[in-house]
Design a protein around this motif. Sequence first.
Motif, short mmCIF file in Angstrom:
data_model
loop_
_atom_site.label_atom_id
_atom_site.label_comp_id
_atom_site.label_asym_id
_atom_site.label_seq_id
_atom_site.Cartn_x
_atom_site.Cartn_y
_atom_site.Cartn_z
N LEU A 203 -0.95 3.96 -35.17
CA LEU A 203 -1.69 3.56 -34.30
C LEU A 203 -2.97 2.74 -34.44
O LEU A 203 -3.11 1.68 -33.63
CB LEU A 203 -1.89 4.69 -33.20
CG LEU A 203 -0.73 5.37 -32.50
CD1 LEU A 203 -1.10 6.44 -31.74
CD2 LEU A 203 0.24 4.36 -31.70
N GLU A 204 -3.78 3.11 -34.99
CA GLU A 204 -5.03 2.37 -35.70
C GLU A 204 -4.72 1.11 -36.00
O GLU A 204 -5.57 0.11 -35.62
CB GLU A 204 -5.85 3.35 -36.38
CG GLU A 204 -6.58 4.32 -35.90
CD GLU A 204 -7.23 5.47 -36.73
OE1 GLU A 204 -7.33 5.24 -38.05
OE2 GLU A 204 -8.00 6.22 -36.32
N GLN A 205 -3.68 0.95 -36.86
CA GLN A 205 -3.44 -0.27 -37.71
C GLN A 205 -2.95 -1.13 -36.57
O GLN A 205 -3.11 -2.47 -36.54
CB GLN A 205 -2.47 0.08 -38.77
CG GLN A 205 -2.93 0.55 -40.03
CD GLN A 205 -1.98 0.95 -41.03
OE1 GLN A 205 -0.71 0.71 -40.64
NE2 GLN A 205 -2.40 1.62 -42.17
N ARG A 206 -2.28 -0.83 -35.43
CA ARG A 206 -1.64 -1.79 -34.52
C ARG A 206 -2.70 -2.07 -33.68
O ARG A 206 -2.70 -3.33 -33.10
CB ARG A 206 -0.63 -0.90 -33.61
CG ARG A 206 0.85 -0.63 -34.36
CD ARG A 206 1.84 0.06 -33.36
NE ARG A 206 2.79 0.67 -33.89
CZ ARG A 206 3.54 1.33 -33.37
NH1 ARG A 206 3.52 1.58 -32.19
NH2 ARG A 206 4.70 1.81 -34.04
N HIS A 207 -3.62 -1.44 -33.46
CA HIS A 207 -4.77 -1.81 -32.45
C HIS A 207 -5.95 -2.84 -33.18
O HIS A 207 -6.76 -3.23 -32.79
CB HIS A 207 -5.50 -0.47 -31.95
CG HIS A 207 -4.80 -0.05 -30.98
ND1 HIS A 207 -4.49 -0.27 -29.51
CD2 HIS A 207 -3.78 0.95 -30.94
CE1 HIS A 207 -3.91 0.23 -29.00
NE2 HIS A 207 -3.32 1.23 -29.62
N HIS A 208 -5.90 -2.94 -34.52
CA HIS A 208 -6.91 -3.57 -35.13
C HIS A 208 -6.25 -4.92 -35.56
O HIS A 208 -5.77 -5.44 -35.87
CB HIS A 208 -7.30 -2.74 -36.66
CG HIS A 208 -8.29 -1.79 -36.31
ND1 HIS A 208 -7.82 -0.50 -36.07
CD2 HIS A 208 -9.56 -1.47 -36.01
CE1 HIS A 208 -9.01 0.34 -35.63
NE2 HIS A 208 -9.92 -0.50 -35.71
#
Length: 115
Positions: A110-115
Amino acid sequence: MNLTELAALLGALNLAGIIASLGAWHKSSQSSAELSHNHGGSVKDAISRIEAEQKKQNEKLEKQSIMIEHQNEMAKSFGHQLGEINSNAAIQHKTFSDMATGLDARIRTLEQRHH
């Protein structure tokens, strides 16, 4: 030795025999009394008290032996139960560890999708 002296000697011997017999009878009656109950003072009464106390002690020991055996069985049972608890705790730890690893992976995704 004349007849009078012989009679006196036999009389004395007979009297000595009677006295010895009476002494033996008295001694045997005392021994017999010691071997009969007489409300507490005889050897027989003492032996009866000792045997009664010994019976009580044996009964106490038997009860204690049963209690110890029961406690040993309980200790074995507790050991088995602790083993099961430890095994269940290890399974739960593995489950939570796997869940945490899965959540970490999802958070990273999820963090990789939002960055």
